[in-house]
Design a protein around this motif. Structure first.
Motif, PDB file in Angstrom:
ATOM      1  N   TYR A  98       5.584   1.206   6.953  1.00  0.00           N
ATOM      2  CA  TYR A  98       4.139   1.110   6.394  1.00  0.00           C
ATOM      3  C   TYR A  98       3.992   2.724   6.355  1.00  0.00           C
ATOM      4  O   TYR A  98       2.560   2.903   6.270  1.00  0.00           O
ATOM      5  CB  TYR A  98       3.073  -0.098   6.289  1.00  0.00           C
ATOM      6  N   SER A  99       4.298   3.660   6.697  1.00  0.00           N
ATOM      7  CA  SER A  99       3.396   5.052   7.496  1.00  0.00           C
ATOM      8  C   SER A  99       3.470   5.664   5.754  1.00  0.00           C
ATOM      9  O   SER A  99       4.062   5.505   4.300  1.00  0.00           O
ATOM     10  CB  SER A  99       4.839   6.071   7.995  1.00  0.00           C
ATOM     11  N   PHE A 100       2.309   5.640   5.806  1.00  0.00           N
ATOM     12  CA  PHE A 100       2.241   6.893   4.436  1.00  0.00           C
ATOM     13  C   PHE A 100       2.645   7.929   4.300  1.00  0.00           C
ATOM     14  O   PHE A 100       2.826   9.317   4.849  1.00  0.00           O
ATOM     15  CB  PHE A 100       0.647   7.480   4.795  1.00  0.00           C
ATOM     16  N   ARG A 114       4.571   4.562   0.467  1.00  0.00           N
ATOM     17  CA  ARG A 114       5.087   4.638   1.887  1.00  0.00           C
ATOM     18  C   ARG A 114       6.023   3.653   2.232  1.00  0.00           C
ATOM     19  O   ARG A 114       7.419   3.552   1.530  1.00  0.00           O
ATOM     20  CB  ARG A 114       3.984   3.344   2.227  1.00  0.00           C
ATOM     21  N   TYR A 145       4.454  13.797   5.411  1.00  0.00           N
ATOM     22  CA  TYR A 145       2.777  12.443   6.208  1.00  0.00           C
ATOM     23  C   TYR A 145       1.886  12.928   5.380  1.00  0.00           C
ATOM     24  O   TYR A 145       2.472  13.839   4.677  1.00  0.00           O
ATOM     25  CB  TYR A 145       3.310  12.089   8.034  1.00  0.00           C
ATOM     26  N   LYS A 147      -2.000  11.416   5.004  1.00  0.00           N
ATOM     27  CA  LYS A 147      -3.359  10.283   5.507  1.00  0.00           C
ATOM     28  C   LYS A 147      -3.553   9.299   4.208  1.00  0.00           C
ATOM     29  O   LYS A 147      -2.800   9.850   3.408  1.00  0.00           O
ATOM     30  CB  LYS A 147      -4.582  11.453   5.309  1.00  0.00           C
ATOM     31  N   ARG A 148      -4.044   8.293   4.490  1.00  0.00           N
ATOM     32  CA  ARG A 148      -4.007   7.569   3.259  1.00  0.00           C
ATOM     33  C   ARG A 148      -4.935   7.566   2.707  1.00  0.00           C
ATOM     34  O   ARG A 148      -6.133   8.800   2.977  1.00  0.00           O
ATOM     35  CB  ARG A 148      -4.756   6.100   4.750  1.00  0.00           C
ATOM     36  N   GLY A 149      -5.202   7.037   1.315  1.00  0.00           N
ATOM     37  CA  GLY A 149      -5.542   8.204   0.398  1.00  0.00           C
ATOM     38  C   GLY A 149      -5.469   9.597  -0.406  1.00  0.00           C
ATOM     39  O   GLY A 149      -6.251   9.648  -1.359  1.00  0.00           O
TER      40      GLY A 149
END
Length: 162
Positions: A98-100, A114, A145, A147-149
């Motif tokens: 579940y990595s962004f 993800r 990678y 960041k969330r969002g």
């Protein structure tokens, strides 16, 4: 040495390479000694110096032979004083679930997604992982990678992924 019960002995011990004062020994333990944390026969737990090798967010990480190979290669390069550090943002085979990530697509805009599985090697030996929104596994070198969002569609049609 990391805290280990006296009855658990490493299966393999690789001493620190001489000539580099920062080199540390690598120890490989059978994972079944940590059965209550998910250790299964055929998997391994690894320590380098006084620290356990763990994936981000996991209390105890266990490695199959391919994962062990990657840990061993990184340790070897670092023990020789060579940089084993990946490019900033690079997604490595030990990528957590579940990595962004952002998926680079050659014929289309990058896609914010993800991971939804552990990385694995395909028939040619390349590292791949499944991501949400794509039916087949994608190469790790097509991911970075995020960041969330970050990279989500913004008002006005700009997807924000570069």
């Amino acid at each position: 040495m990391p805290t280990v019960r006296a009855d658990i002995k490493p299966r393999y011990v690789f001493p620190a390479l001489s000539g580099n004062e920062n080199a540390k020994p690598l120890r490989i333990y059978p994972a079944e000694a940590w059965e209550k944390w998910g250790g299964e026969p055929g998997l391994f737990r690894v320590s380098i110096g006084d620290a356990w090798v763990s994936r981000k967010g996991e209390r105890a990480s266990f490695y199959d032979l391919e994962g062990l190979r990657e840990v061993f290669l990184r340790w070897g390069f670092e023990s020789m004083g060579m940089s084993a550090k990946p490019q900033p943002g690079a997604v490595l085979p030990d990528v957590p679930l579940y990595s962004f990530v952002s998926l680079w697509r050659p014929d289309d805009a990058d896609m914010a997604t993800r991971t939804k599985g552990h990385a694995f090697r395909d028939e040619e030996g390349d590292w791949r992982v499944f991501v949400y929104g794509v039916a087949s596994p994608v190469p790790l070198d097509h991911l970075t990678y995020r960041k969330r969002g970050e990279g989500l569609a913004a008002p006005g049609g700009d997807d924000g992924v570069r």
